[in-house]
Design an enzyme around this catalytic site. Sequence first.
Site, mmCIF file in Angstrom:
data_model
loop_
_atom_site.group_PDB
_atom_site.id
_atom_site.type_symbol
_atom_site.label_atom_id
_atom_site.label_comp_id
_atom_site.label_asym_id
_atom_site.label_seq_id
_atom_site.Cartn_x
_atom_site.Cartn_y
_atom_site.Cartn_z
ATOM 1 N N LYS A 14 38.231 -29.989 22.664
ATOM 2 C CA LYS A 14 39.521 -29.865 23.367
ATOM 3 C C LYS A 14 39.989 -31.222 23.895
ATOM 4 C CE LYS A 14 37.946 -26.812 26.339
ATOM 5 N NZ LYS A 14 36.529 -26.560 25.991
ATOM 6 N N ARG A 89 40.474 -20.476 32.166
ATOM 7 C CA ARG A 89 39.104 -20.183 31.746
ATOM 8 C C ARG A 89 38.665 -18.794 32.175
ATOM 9 N NH1 ARG A 89 37.261 -25.787 31.105
ATOM 10 N NH2 ARG A 89 35.210 -25.842 30.143
ATOM 11 N N ARG A 128 26.909 -36.425 23.389
ATOM 12 C CA ARG A 128 27.809 -37.052 24.371
ATOM 13 C C ARG A 128 27.033 -37.426 25.634
ATOM 14 N NH1 ARG A 128 33.069 -33.833 26.314
ATOM 15 N NH2 ARG A 128 31.528 -32.573 27.376
ATOM 16 N N ARG A 134 27.885 -37.869 32.044
ATOM 17 C CA ARG A 134 28.193 -36.539 32.585
ATOM 18 C C ARG A 134 26.900 -35.766 32.792
ATOM 19 N NH1 ARG A 134 33.266 -33.545 29.858
ATOM 20 N NH2 ARG A 134 32.078 -31.786 30.663
ATOM 21 N N ARG A 146 26.610 -23.155 30.181
ATOM 22 C CA ARG A 146 28.069 -23.306 30.042
ATOM 23 C C ARG A 146 28.593 -22.433 28.913
ATOM 24 N NH1 ARG A 146 28.240 -29.576 29.357
ATOM 25 N NH2 ARG A 146 30.438 -29.270 28.874
#
Length: 193
Positions: A14, A89, A128, A134, A146
Site C-alpha cells: 500500500k 481498518r 523491510r 520499524r 498483524r
Amino acid sequence: MFNLILFGPPGSGKGTQSERLISRYGLKHLSTGDILRSEIANQTKLGMEAKTLMDRGELVPDEVVIGMIRSALDNNPEAKGFLFDGFPRTKAQSVALDTLLSEKGEGINVVLALEVTEEELIKRLLNRGLTSGRTDDVNESVIRARIAEYHKKTSSVADHYREFDKVVGVKGEGTVDEIFDALCEEIEKRKVA
Ligand code: B4P
C-alpha cells in the site's frame, strides 16, 4: 473529487504504490500508519500510547484514527481527492469515513484491494525490518499478529464496500511497475476526466 482506498494486508504494498499513485493523480495521501509513526517520532502522548499497540501488532483504537482523519480532511479543503492508505481498518472506521465524506458531499469512488499470499507478506516485512528501523517489522510473531488482526478486523472493510460494489481486487505480486500499471488501469476506468 476522486477518493480512493488502497486496501490490503500489512506488507501488501500500500505504502509503496501510494507514493506513485499520488504523484500520477495529484491526490492527497492520507496514511494513518505514517501519521502514527510521526506522532511516535515526536514523542507525543498519542504516539506513546499508539507505540505500545503497534509494537504488539495490534490496531490503535478507532476513535484515535478517526479523529486523525477528520482533522486531515478538514485541513485539506483544496484537495482534488484523497488516497486513503491503511485506513479504514475496521468496519467502524469505514462507516465513520463514509459519514465524514458525505458531510462534504463526497464519497469513496473505488477500493483497490491488493492480493498477496501470506508467505510473501511475511518475507517482505522481515526484509523491510532489516533496514526500516520499524519495530513492528523485525519479529515474525508480531508480523503474524498483524496479519491475524487483518483477518479478524480489517477484512470486513472490503465486505462493507462490496455491498456498494466498490471493491476491485488487484494482484499485488509481481514487479512494482506491473502492479502500478494494473492499479492505474482500474482508476482510469472510473475516473471522470
Ligand atoms: P501501516 O503503516 O499501514 O503499514 P503496513 O500495513 O505495514 O504496510 P504496507 O501495506 O503499506 O506495506 P508497504 O508498501 O510498505 O500500519 C502499521 C501499523 O499502524 C498497524 O499494524 C497498526 O498498528 C497501526 N495502524 C495504522 N493504521 C491504522 C488504523 N487505521 N487503525 C488502527 N491502527 C492502525 O510494503 C511492505 C514491504 O514490501 C516494503 O519493504 C516494500 O518495499 C515491499 N514491497 C512492496 N511492493 C513490493 C513488490 N511488488 N514486490 C516485492 N516487495 C514489495
